[in-house]
Scaffold this active site. Structure first.
Site, PDB file in Angstrom:
ATOM      1  N   HIS A   1     -31.027 -58.891  86.093  1.00 29.86           N
ATOM      2  CA  HIS A   1     -31.918 -57.761  86.315  1.00 29.86           C
ATOM      3  C   HIS A   1     -31.999 -57.479  87.820  1.00 29.86           C
ATOM      4  CE1 HIS A   1     -35.619 -55.561  84.503  1.00 29.86           C
ATOM      5  NE2 HIS A   1     -35.250 -54.982  85.641  1.00 29.86           N
ATOM      6  N   LEU A   2     -31.397 -56.390  88.209  1.00 31.27           N
ATOM      7  CA  LEU A   2     -31.213 -56.073  89.627  1.00 31.27           C
ATOM      8  C   LEU A   2     -32.548 -55.902  90.358  1.00 31.27           C
ATOM      9  CD1 LEU A   2     -28.666 -55.520  91.413  1.00 31.27           C
ATOM     10  CD2 LEU A   2     -29.208 -53.088  91.139  1.00 31.27           C
ATOM     11  N   HIS A   3     -32.634 -56.505  91.530  1.00 28.47           N
ATOM     12  CA  HIS A   3     -33.841 -56.400  92.341  1.00 28.47           C
ATOM     13  C   HIS A   3     -33.487 -56.507  93.817  1.00 28.47           C
ATOM     14  CE1 HIS A   3     -33.166 -60.596  91.183  1.00 28.47           C
ATOM     15  NE2 HIS A   3     -33.747 -60.965  92.311  1.00 28.47           N
ATOM     16  N   VAL A   4     -34.293 -55.842  94.632  1.00 28.47           N
ATOM     17  CA  VAL A   4     -34.080 -55.815  96.078  1.00 28.47           C
ATOM     18  C   VAL A   4     -35.196 -56.616  96.740  1.00 28.47           C
ATOM     19  CG1 VAL A   4     -33.752 -54.366  98.111  1.00 28.47           C
ATOM     20  CG2 VAL A   4     -33.174 -53.462  95.836  1.00 28.47           C
TER      21      VAL A   4
END
Ligand SMILES: [Zn+2]
Length: 152
Positions: free
Chosen positions: A110-113
């Site tokens: 789950h992409l996160h910055v």
């Protein structure tokens, strides 16, 4: 990251999807909900105020995200930076994505910055493998301080 969570976990076991479904933002550390992404405090922060802009959709890579989703997440990164500069007097920031386990992603599905505030004289940032640090305030206190920047 100090996060638990293994590779290719299905959404029901995904800490970000779970946080998005919950309604108790303070307990789940969600700071703000946007159209395509949301801001959440890192439960195992490198520094006080370490937050993350997370896509609402459970996708794991830049390539799988839409441009609109990425733009929305970067808009929240911008707002997070502004809030940390105002509330924590942060003097700099480490901002980045660890995509894939080999790159150090703790939750690679789950992409996160990451947005990590920095100050003159603080300890070195360990971008890949960090240890939980003793922090000068609780996560709830951090949430209280930053929440008002979005829902003042
Ligand atoms: Zn997810």
């Amino acid at each position: 990251m100090a996060y638990v969570g293994g590779a290719s976990e299905p959404p029901p076991g995904c800490i970000f999807c779970h946080a998005l479904e919950r309604t108790d933002d303070r307990a789940s550390l969600v700071l703000h909900r946007g159209a395509r992404s949301f801001l959440i405090l890192n439960a195992f922060p490198y520094a006080p105020g370490h937050l993350m802009a997370v896509l609402n959709r459970h996708v794991g890579t830049i390539g799988d995200a839409t441009v609109d989703e990425l733009a929305d997440a970067m808009g929240l990164v911008q707002r997070g930076v502004q809030a940390l500069a105002a509330e924590y007097k942060a003097q700099g920031f480490n901002i980045g994505i660890n995509q894939g386990r080999v790159a150090g992603a703790g939750i690679e599905g789950h992409l996160h910055v990451h947005v990590v505030p920095r100050w003159n004289g603080d300890t070195n940032f360990m971008p890949l493998i960090g240890e939980t640090r003793v922090l000068p305030e609780s996560l709830e206190a951090t949430w209280d301080r930053l929440r008002s920047a979005f829902h003042g």
